[in-house]
Design an enzyme around this catalytic site. Sequence first.
Site, short mmCIF file in Angstrom:
data_model
loop_
_atom_site.label_atom_id
_atom_site.label_comp_id
_atom_site.label_asym_id
_atom_site.label_seq_id
_atom_site.Cartn_x
_atom_site.Cartn_y
_atom_site.Cartn_z
N HIS A 78 0.86 -1.12 0.03
CA HIS A 78 -0.06 0.12 -0.08
C HIS A 78 1.01 1.46 -0.05
O HIS A 78 2.04 1.16 0.56
CB HIS A 78 -0.93 0.05 1.26
CG HIS A 78 -2.00 -1.12 1.26
ND1 HIS A 78 -2.90 -1.22 2.05
CD2 HIS A 78 -2.16 -2.04 0.17
CE1 HIS A 78 -3.86 -2.24 1.71
NE2 HIS A 78 -3.11 -2.55 0.56
N GLU A 80 0.73 3.70 1.65
CA GLU A 80 1.03 4.34 3.31
C GLU A 80 2.35 3.25 3.63
O GLU A 80 3.46 3.93 4.23
CB GLU A 80 0.27 4.00 4.10
CG GLU A 80 -1.08 4.80 3.74
CD GLU A 80 -2.14 3.62 3.12
OE1 GLU A 80 -3.45 3.93 3.39
OE2 GLU A 80 -1.71 3.08 2.37
N CYS A 106 -6.07 1.26 5.38
CA CYS A 106 -6.85 0.08 5.89
C CYS A 106 -6.35 -0.33 7.46
O CYS A 106 -5.27 0.20 7.77
CB CYS A 106 -6.17 -1.14 4.87
SG CYS A 106 -4.64 -1.85 5.16
#
Length: 157
Positions: A78, A80, A106
């Site tokens: 991801h 992040e 998430c």
Amino acid sequence: MNRPNWDEYFMEMAELARTRTTCLRRGVGAVIVKDNRVMATGYNGAPSGVRHCEETGCLRQKLNVPSGKCHELCRGLHAEQNAIIQAARHGQNIAGGTLYCTNQPCVICAKMIINAGIRRIVIKEGYSDELAVEMLNEAGLEIEMIDDLRRKPQTEE
């Protein structure tokens, strides 16, 4: 002059990072900022040196995995995660910083964000992961949607 405030400015950078995605399902960009300085950026996609989903196809799509489920069934990281990894790799202290992300993190990313010491998250679009929001709130992180920020006046720095 129509000058963007800091949050708008850094969110535009996250939008630019999003354009580098190699994910076939959802493009996400992230920027980690501390003291109004960019510390790291990230976008979602396969790890360095590993074939992208454009070449292999999307495993999650092939298996009909719904959004937000079974994140481990994906070749990519991801945005992040990539931003946090980039900061660590280059020795950037991101504790106390702000994460700008085009989508709400998430739960896996939320846990990483908490342990990385990020104190504030600015997001542009929501994501259906209530556990992530619950954990971020419990850890005391400030979470803002960019739409809320457009009403705030710019502060000079």
